[in-house]
Design an enzyme around this catalytic site. Structure first.
Site, short mmCIF file in Angstrom:
data_model
loop_
_atom_site.label_atom_id
_atom_site.label_comp_id
_atom_site.label_asym_id
_atom_site.label_seq_id
_atom_site.Cartn_x
_atom_site.Cartn_y
_atom_site.Cartn_z
N ARG A 261 0.84 -1.20 0.00
CA ARG A 261 0.00 0.00 0.00
C ARG A 261 0.87 1.24 0.00
O ARG A 261 1.85 1.31 0.73
CB ARG A 261 -0.91 0.02 1.23
CG ARG A 261 -1.83 -1.18 1.26
CD ARG A 261 -2.80 -1.14 2.42
NE ARG A 261 -3.59 -2.38 2.43
CZ ARG A 261 -4.49 -2.68 3.36
NH1 ARG A 261 -4.72 -1.83 4.36
NH2 ARG A 261 -5.16 -3.80 3.29
N ARG A 276 2.60 0.96 10.29
CA ARG A 276 2.11 1.35 8.97
C ARG A 276 3.26 1.26 7.96
O ARG A 276 4.10 2.15 7.88
CB ARG A 276 1.56 2.78 9.04
CG ARG A 276 0.70 3.19 7.83
CD ARG A 276 0.07 4.55 8.06
NE ARG A 276 -0.80 4.55 9.24
CZ ARG A 276 -2.08 4.15 9.22
NH1 ARG A 276 -2.63 3.77 8.10
NH2 ARG A 276 -2.80 4.17 10.32
N GLU A 348 -5.83 -1.13 15.67
CA GLU A 348 -6.49 -2.08 14.76
C GLU A 348 -5.53 -3.20 14.36
O GLU A 348 -4.40 -2.96 13.97
CB GLU A 348 -6.96 -1.33 13.51
CG GLU A 348 -7.59 -2.26 12.49
CD GLU A 348 -7.89 -1.56 11.17
OE1 GLU A 348 -8.05 -0.31 11.17
OE2 GLU A 348 -7.97 -2.25 10.15
N SER A 351 -9.85 -6.30 10.50
CA SER A 351 -11.04 -5.59 10.08
C SER A 351 -11.88 -6.57 9.26
O SER A 351 -11.39 -7.14 8.30
CB SER A 351 -10.63 -4.38 9.24
OG SER A 351 -11.75 -3.60 8.93
N ARG A 388 1.45 -6.40 12.60
CA ARG A 388 0.90 -5.79 13.81
C ARG A 388 0.81 -6.82 14.95
O ARG A 388 0.86 -6.45 16.12
CB ARG A 388 -0.47 -5.17 13.52
CG ARG A 388 -0.32 -3.93 12.66
CD ARG A 388 -1.59 -3.16 12.50
NE ARG A 388 -1.38 -1.99 11.64
CZ ARG A 388 -2.30 -1.08 11.35
NH1 ARG A 388 -3.53 -1.21 11.83
NH2 ARG A 388 -2.02 -0.06 10.57
#
Length: 414
Positions: A261, A276, A348, A351, A388
């Site tokens: 990403r 991130r 997070e 999801s 994560r």
RNA sequence: CGGGAGAUGUCAGAGCGGUUGAAUGUGCCAGUCUUGAAAACUGGUGAGGGUAAUUCCUCCGGGGGUUCGAAUCCCCCUCUCCCGGCCA
């Protein structure tokens, strides 16, 4: 893709829903107008076309019978002129509608709470109490300086910022987690799949990343190909433009992939550490189901992700996203947030979304429902984000000297 | 990357300018037969869109062209297979 016929017939209701998701009402008005225009243009074009087809048939008949065709040819030529201009405007109307429609997000489910952003999300429950320490817990990047699991500097050197290198037990932990997640998902009935990490533009349109979010994707130069931002793309599009048999459903799929990403909109956020990154590992669940089953499967997927965190001994909470925080394709989303003692907050880690028939409509995934073809529901969710999880393990399992214990369930994987 | 062949409905495979949205086989669904199943037989069975509806429009890998008319002719692209080169 939303159902345009439904939008036209129930404009007020759908507009209210989509405004909840942050769509400008003017765009919806324009969309509705374009849809009506298209129908008009199409019907006049089709009428002229039918006329032409009929005359052409007659033309063939005349020739066969040796009749004079001069008069007919004049009529047919005149109609041909008309036809080409009508066809052009039909094409334009269709393109105008399509480009607009592809940018409209999914309807939120009725139960989705109102709200602007993540601050309005609703916590449903907490699982396990946040870890306590008799010293001040460190953040994961501090720990990695001590134990050498993550090399941020050399990741940047090899690629650019937001890339990192895992080393030694850090790298082994990643591999262990991938195997653990896949095994857990498989035990819940998900089929393990290995997919291409590069997909073409039409697949990315199918799941909703294109055309609107091209800036978030890494594109292969001179090719119509992109690095996948999530395994949701290849897994869901496995059945792109297919009609499935009712008895094949539900289809439960899981895959490990790296995810790429650009993080275009998040300059300055989480610049430090591994939260991130431009590239991260993730194990994804995807379900393709009949509409009636999707809600039950959604609950199962949430439970599965939560169970995995519990087995790892990681405190977390389950959060229902509000309308403003829902992703483009999602109708209903539940996030799992893991406790990070070093950061002293929940972040997070998974999801899970039900896109209902939104992606199915774009990707043309249907099933034969006795006689007629019906759009399936598609669902996706992380189980779990690997990077994560490494962060969470480091921060929750840290000792005062900066060493990190390995969770019991992972020991057989390392 | 170079040379050749091809792309048609679930699949296989005809059609090569005019009631062809497409023969035939297969698969699938329903029925007959059977205690049940298999076999056999009968019927049905591509997708998308417009209309209240008969019906109409679009789709034979994708895009463009020729023609009154194209799955069928021409051009471009993509993909697949075979031969050669390179290479995990």
């Amino acid at each position: 893709m939303i159902d345009l016929k439904y939008l036209q017939k129930n404009y007020e209701e759908t507009a209210t829903k989509l405004i909840k998701k942050g769509v400008d009402s003017e765009i919806l008005e324009a969309l509705k107008q374009r849809f009506i225009e298209l129908k008009e243009v199409n019907s006049t074009f089709e009428e002229a076309k039918a006329n032409q087809n009929q005359m052409s048939k007659l033309f063939g008949q005349y020739k066969k019978d040796g009749k004079d065709i001069a008069e007919l040819k004049v009529k047919v030529d005149a109609n041909k002129e008309l036809l080409s201009s009508l066809q052009e405007s039909a094409r334009e109307a269709n393109e105008a509608l399509n480009s607009l429609a592809l940018g409209i997000p999914n309807f939120p489910d009725d139960r989705v709470p109102d709200g602007e952003d993540e601050n309005d999300n609703v916590e449903l429950k907490k699982v396990l109490k946040p870890t306590t320490f008799n010293f001040i817990p460190k953040e994961h990047w501090e720990l990695s300086e001590i134990n050498g699991w993550i090399d941020f500097g050399r990741g940047v050197k090899l690629a650019k910022s937001r890339f990192s290198v895992l080393r030694g037990d850090g790298a082994r932990l990643e591999r262990a987690l991938i195997n653990f997640f896949l095994d857990e998902n498989r035990a819940k009935g998900f089929e393990e799949v290995a997919v291409p990490f590069i997909n073409n533009a039409s697949m990315l349109q199918g799941t909703g990343q294109l055309p609107k979010f091209e800036d978030d994707l890494f594109k292969i130069e001179d090719e119509n190909l992109y690095l996948i931002p999530t395994a949701e793309v290849p897994l869901t599009n496995l059945y792109n433009d297919e009609i499935l048999r009712e008895k094949e459903l539900p289809m439960l799929l899981t895959a490990y992939t790296p995810c790429f990403r650009k993080e275009a909109g998040s300059a300055g956020r989480d610049t430090r550490g591994m939260i991130r990154q431009h590239q991260f590992s993730k194990v994804e669940m995807v379900a393709i189901s009949k509409p009636d089953d999707s809600e039950r499967i959604f609950e199962m997927m949430v439970q599965n992700a939560s169970d995995i965190l519990t087995k790892l001994g990681l405190p977390h909470r389950i959060v229902e996203l509000c309308g403003g925080d829902l992703g483009f394709s999602a109708s209903h989303t539940i996030d799992l947030e893991v406790w990070l003692p070093g950061q002293n907050q929940y972040r997070e880690i998974s999801s899970i979304s039900n896109t209902k028939e939104f992606q199915a409509r774009r990707a043309k995934i249907r099933f034969k429902d006795s006689k007629k073809n019906t759009f399936v529901h598609t669902l996706n969710g992380s189980a779990l984000a690997v990077g994560r999880t490494i962060v969470a393990i480091m921060e929750n399992y840290q000792n005062e000297d900066g060493s990190v214990n390995i969770p019991e369930v992972l020991k057989r994987y390392m």
